[in-house]
Every structure is written in structure tokens, then in C-alpha cells.
Design a protein around this motif. Sequence first.
Motif, mmCIF file in Angstrom:
data_model
loop_
_atom_site.group_PDB
_atom_site.id
_atom_site.type_symbol
_atom_site.label_atom_id
_atom_site.label_comp_id
_atom_site.label_asym_id
_atom_site.label_seq_id
_atom_site.Cartn_x
_atom_site.Cartn_y
_atom_site.Cartn_z
ATOM 1 N N ASP A 359 0.805 -1.224 0.000
ATOM 2 C CA ASP A 359 0.000 0.000 0.000
ATOM 3 C C ASP A 359 0.835 1.270 0.000
ATOM 4 O OD1 ASP A 359 0.976 -0.179 2.554
ATOM 5 O OD2 ASP A 359 -0.959 0.059 3.553
ATOM 6 N N TYR A 367 -0.821 -10.889 2.590
ATOM 7 C CA TYR A 367 -2.101 -11.333 2.033
ATOM 8 C C TYR A 367 -2.416 -12.726 2.557
ATOM 9 C CZ TYR A 367 -1.908 -7.644 -1.543
ATOM 10 O OH TYR A 367 -1.864 -6.441 -2.190
ATOM 11 N N LEU A 376 -7.620 -11.459 1.459
ATOM 12 C CA LEU A 376 -7.589 -10.436 2.494
ATOM 13 C C LEU A 376 -6.240 -9.735 2.496
ATOM 14 C CD1 LEU A 376 -9.234 -12.343 5.497
ATOM 15 C CD2 LEU A 376 -10.351 -11.002 3.704
ATOM 16 N N TRP A 378 -3.734 -7.564 4.764
ATOM 17 C CA TRP A 378 -3.407 -7.264 6.152
ATOM 18 C C TRP A 378 -2.324 -6.196 6.157
ATOM 19 C CZ3 TRP A 378 -6.020 -9.714 10.151
ATOM 20 C CH2 TRP A 378 -6.815 -10.803 9.779
ATOM 21 N N LYS A 379 -2.722 -5.011 6.524
ATOM 22 C CA LYS A 379 -1.816 -3.871 6.519
ATOM 23 C C LYS A 379 -0.918 -3.894 7.750
ATOM 24 C CE LYS A 379 -1.984 1.206 6.904
ATOM 25 N NZ LYS A 379 -1.120 1.531 5.754
ATOM 26 N N SER A 389 -8.109 -6.532 8.806
ATOM 27 C CA SER A 389 -7.996 -6.983 7.418
ATOM 28 C C SER A 389 -9.034 -6.301 6.535
ATOM 29 C CB SER A 389 -8.170 -8.495 7.342
ATOM 30 O OG SER A 389 -9.468 -8.869 7.753
ATOM 31 N N ARG A 390 -8.719 -6.289 5.241
ATOM 32 C CA ARG A 390 -9.616 -5.698 4.251
ATOM 33 C C ARG A 390 -9.757 -6.671 3.088
ATOM 34 N NH1 ARG A 390 -8.187 -1.937 0.006
ATOM 35 N NH2 ARG A 390 -6.133 -1.673 0.967
ATOM 36 N N VAL A 391 -10.989 -6.936 2.661
ATOM 37 C CA VAL A 391 -11.227 -7.832 1.530
ATOM 38 C C VAL A 391 -10.844 -7.109 0.241
ATOM 39 C CG1 VAL A 391 -12.934 -9.149 0.231
ATOM 40 C CG2 VAL A 391 -13.082 -9.038 2.727
ATOM 41 N N VAL A 392 -9.931 -7.717 -0.529
ATOM 42 C CA VAL A 392 -9.496 -7.104 -1.789
ATOM 43 C C VAL A 392 -9.707 -8.030 -2.976
ATOM 44 C CG1 VAL A 392 -7.826 -5.560 -0.704
ATOM 45 C CG2 VAL A 392 -7.116 -7.871 -1.367
ATOM 46 N N GLY A 435 -4.872 -3.253 -3.156
ATOM 47 C CA GLY A 435 -5.844 -3.876 -4.047
ATOM 48 C C GLY A 435 -5.263 -4.097 -5.429
ATOM 49 N N ASP A 527 -9.999 4.072 12.358
ATOM 50 C CA ASP A 527 -10.138 4.810 11.100
ATOM 51 C C ASP A 527 -8.859 5.516 10.690
ATOM 52 O OD1 ASP A 527 -10.030 6.817 12.980
ATOM 53 O OD2 ASP A 527 -11.939 7.758 12.418
#
Length: 770
Positions: A359, A367, A376, A378-379, A389-392, A435, A527
Amino acid sequence: MAFLVAVPVALPATVAPVASASAANAADWNAGNIIDDAVFFDGTAMGSSEIQAFLERQVKQCRSGFTCLKDYRQTTDDRPADKYCNGYTGAPNERASTIIDKVARSCGISQKALLVLLEKEQRLVSSTWPEEGQYLAATGQGCPDTAPCDSSTAGFFYQVYYGARQFEIYRMNPTWWGYQAGRWNNILYHPYNNCGTQRVYIENAATAALYIYTPYVPNAAALRNLYGEGDGCSAYGNRNFWRIFTDWFGSTRVQPTVPRYGVDPSIVAIDGTGQVLSYPFKNATWGDRVRTAGGIASTDRVLAVGDFDGDQRRDMIVVDRDMKVWLRPLEERSGDLARKRIDVDWSDATFITAASDADGDGIPDVYTTTKAGLLLFWKGTGYGTFAASRVVGSGWTGFTAVVGGADVTGDGKQDLLGRDASGDLWLYRGDGTGGWQNGRTHLGGGWGSMTSITMPGDFTGDGVADLLAVDRNGLLWSFAGDNSGRFSRSSSPVGSGWSVMQTVTAEGASPGWRKAFPGGVGDLTGDGRADVAAVTKKGVLTVYPGNGGGGWQGPIESNAKWGSATLVPLGDFTGDGRPDLGRVTSDGQFELWKGRGDGTFAGPAVIGSGWNGFGLITGGIDFDGDRRVDVVARDAAGDLWLYRGDGMGGWLTGQGVKVGVGWQVIDSLSAAGDIDGDGVSDLLGRRTDGSLWLFGVDGRGNWGSIRVIGEGWNVFGTVFGAGDFDGAAGPDVFGTDTKGDLYLYRGDGRGGWLGRSLAGIGWNVMGQIR
């Protein structure tokens, strides 16, 4: 002049050993690579004077009545240039050393290789009594094992010239011959005796040429007795070539600057005994491997991720059989702390791969794919933990391998590879945010035979990211990238024996960054913006989310029963990527309230007692530089104590260490973040005289710069560091006056101020604000 007569000669290089007093090591013999192309085909390896001096060192005194090679002279004639050699200008009475040098330069064959050829075929270099027949068949050119020599190439000059030229013919016409580089070949052990063959993967043109010239491979008996005879099935020509070259000139491998661990990039491999081995490389050349760690179980999954926690050392993420996730240094050192648990749930993960910095924030990421096929992201937080996690991606159920860690398309964004069940390899181009760009690229089939695929970065030295892959035979292959996402396989393996490795991976980016811990209570709502926590005089804990610009979002009532207990900012004390809070009760119990990342907290978990003796307590500061946040507390005597956190919700020792005296003059204390911009978080303290002090630490357990950064702060009842609340230049500081007005002092990131602004009113209803 050259003698144009056929002379039958014995061939000692093939069926009889050549003695030597040196000590090559048979363990270094590689039937598939007797000598590197760059060594064998180097026509500038020596000059004529160097050759002459070398010959004179080999034979000090020749026997009476004989002419040794160091003294040999011959009148040579012109040879026409062709596509194999640049021709030869003859001259009267030329020394052997001059002939060797001129031929080597004309045909592009190493002078060293020609000297070795003369020795292994006829012992001409070391002989003190060479006979005429040895000069007539000096290099064995045109002298098959089963027939007399070809008279057209007899004599020393023709033997050297046409022998060298023959090797160029082999090199330039590789498909004319039965033995070829880049494939498996069945090579005879011996010309007679029905001794069988050895299956050899010939790695390069020079080795193929040697096998065509002398078509036998030494058997185990010949290698066991490297300087003597083997058994009835032993042939010695290629063994002797390699051994003599090694004894005289050193390794038959190219000897560039040897890649060094810790300087050049490495491939990380874990063998069957759990040893972590680093193989440094540069320009497709390997350095000496280094054991860096151990204790990896056969059931562990290991990612080498670069410097994950910002301690200037590369790390490994280890996922054990119970799917617990641990952080360990890639290189063990004495005094290292115990491994640290990363509080993250990967129990549903099918594939886990390092993502490098996907990112663009300079911090390694990861990932994972789930059983449902979600991809997913994972930053990495920079503190040895992950953000939520964020779904990409979706539809990732059909893959048999998922590999990340490099930009293979040249756009500065990290990419991902996926191999499907058919063995097809697909490229997913990163978008620089974790992403993907639209679409995917098919890179080809046949990848199902690879047991491991990794992105090492630039392996070949051309500035472009490449791939490495291990096949089922344990051969390691290089796939050179072209900066467009396409790859070409190397003509020969770049390693063998890799089937013993349970993991093969890149080591991750070089260390060099350090992210200071944020100060204040941190981002309690997940956030990415700094927040404030406060307890009303009625005992209600409320989180006030910041908007990232110095203002507010809607408050979150987190705990209506907090009471009068002391509120302690802890930072991410548990290692799950979310800041936590501490609560010290009137009877001295220290409670841990684990942040959920949404402004609420789980707990309590009691992690200490006897804390009611401290008047000031704050966490969120990494005082000792181990990248695990600590707690500092001032007692009634004014002594300041350090309690080292273990990064997993507890303490390293549970015993305090005194780090200061005379702190009774401080009436407000908080972790402020990196106020002065030196890369290390600081403490902020107000003295009773109203002066505001910056207490810097050096990140190694010592105090750094300590100085006044403000006066007159005794107009405020409460003063606390809030991290970078306005999202501008650096960490900020809040103060509330007696009227309940809340003021924001905007830090400039250098220990000074950009100004102040009114951030709120009515805060005098609060008993505590942090």
C-alpha cells in the motif's frame, strides 16, 4: 614446423590418472558443471609472459636430452580466420607460451583451460622428459580412444589451435552433438567394460564441450581416490581436467565479488531440521550460505517479511500448527527477547504470503486467502502488528499457490501471482493501495511441476524483478523478468538439492525505516485518526474520535461503570494492532481493557497489583527500543519507574526499573509521540512551575534530548499529548483551562508549534482526559 604424420598414442587422460601434490576436494565436483562458461571461454585470462612464468614454476629443470614445454619453440604458419577463430599470424621460432596465448585470444578459449588440457592429455606442462609423441598429440585433438590420431592436426601448434577451435565448434553448434547443455544426458563411465552411464544434467556449454571432447564421466571410485586410480570402470579425463584446474588456478567457477549476507539480498530457506538458512545472491551468483536461526517445526508456515516492527532487523512471521502467529527475528542474536505473539486470527487462512509494501506506506504487509475464496489484505502497522484486514478479492478457491512480494511489472506497485489447479500462472497487478488493477495476465502453463515459487526481487542483476522456482527434482530455476510481467526461464538451473527445503522465500525489503509510536491514546476507532478518551466526573468512559483535521466525530460511550479509577493510555499493549487502555483501581489493581478497534473495549484482565502507590502513570512509550510498548510510573518519592511490556498483554519481567529521580516536580505526564522528529517517541511532562518539557528517549533504554518546549502551561488543569491529532506536521498537545475550554496546540514536528486553536468547550465535566 608441424609434423603431418599419424602417430598412435596412449590416452592417459581417459583411462589412467594424473598425479598431483595439490588437494582439490572431491565433494566440490559437479558433473553437470565442470567449469563455468565465463571461465572456460575467457581468452584474456593470462598473458604470454604469465604463461611462461607459470611453465617455469612447474618445471625448474628439464632432463638432459629432452625439451620441456617451458623451453619448447616452433615455427608456426598462418591460419585463416573463420566464424570459430580469428585466424593466426605465423612466426618463426615461437615459444609455446606465445602460441598458447595467441591461440587463446584468437579462439576465445582460456589460456588456463589450454594449459590444463595439455596437462590432462599428455602431461606436457609438468613433464621433465616429454617425448615427441606427446607434442604430436598435445591436446588430444583428433585422437579418438579407439583409433589413431588424425594426421592433419598433429604437432604442437596445430594441436593447440585446432583443439581450441574445436571447443568453439562445440559451443556454436550445440545441437550437432549428443551431449547438450540444458537437458539430461546419459554419459558413459568408461569406453569399454559395459560399465553403464550416469544421468547428468549439463548446465552450460563449456561442460557439454568437455564431455563431447572426452565423453566419459568419473565414477564414484575415481572420485573417492581423486589423485589416484579408481576401478575397472573408472575414466579420468574430465575428473583430471577439473582437478588440475582447481589445483593450479582455483575454482572453476566465476569468481566475481562474492555476494555477502547482510549486504546483498538473500533467499531464505528452511531445511528439514528447522534451520533457517540465508543464501545471498548478486547477478545470479550465490555467496556463502549463513545459518540465521533455528527451531522451526515441520508444521510451521514461515514468511520472511523484511523489517516488520521497525527495529532495523528483518523478521519472520511464523504460523504454528495451532494457527497461532508469532514474530521472530530472521537472524537470531544473543540477548534476543522471546518470540512475540501477533494477536491475529488466521485460522481460516488457506494461503499466507508476504506482500512487501503493497500500500505504499513503507511498511511490510501480508495477504491471506480464506476457505471461502476471499483475498484479504493485512496492513502492517509498523509496530509488529496488523491493522484490521480488508477484503481485496474473491474467487481465490481454485489456486494451488499464491505468491507476493515484488513489483514485477515496473510500475512501482507490488504484484501478486496465483497458480491454479491446471498449473497455469496468473499475474495480478497491484494498484498501490493493497488492491488490484482490473483484469489479470496469463503467464503460461506448466507451473504445476514447481514445488515452490518465490519473488526474490532482481536475481539476475539487470534491475528488473525476477522469479525463482524449485521443481520436483529439487532444481532451482531462475525466471528473468522483463518489467512487463513476463518471464523467461534460465537455460540451466541456478541450484540443485533444494528438495530438502520445506520453505523457500525471499527475505523481504532491507531495514531502514522506523515508525515512532503515536502517543496519546492512539486510534481507538480504527479509522487511522488520533482520538481522545475521557472519563466524566460521574465515571463514564467516552471515546471522542478525531476527524484527522483537528476536529471531532460523534462521541462513543465506551464504559458507563469506569468510576474514579485512573485512566492509563497503553498504546497497542496486546499486539493485535489496536490500542488498549489501562485502569488502575483504588486498591491498586492494574486492569487491561483490550481495544476492539471500534471505540469499545473488552475486559478487564488484571495484569498487576500495588499500583495505587503511583501518582502518575502512562503507557504507549517504547522506552527500551524493543518495539513493545512499556509503562512508566512516578511514585510518591518522585522516582520514575519503567515496566517493560512483552507486546502480548503482559510484562517482560514484572519488575520495575528505576529510570529517573526527582520527578515529584512533574504534575502531568503522557506519551507524546515523536515531538522533535528524531524518529523516537517522547514523553511530555509539565512541571509545577508551568514549564512544559520534552523528555526524549534514544530508543535503546536511555534518555535523549531533554528540554523546555513551553512556558505558562499552569493555566491548564489538564495537559496531555494526543499524537498527530490534526494530521499535519507532527504530534499535538491538548490543554483544558478552568472554564472547560479545550485548546489544541499544533506541533510542527521539530519540537515547536504551528499555533493553537479552540477545540471544544464544556470539558470541565471531565474528571480525566487523555
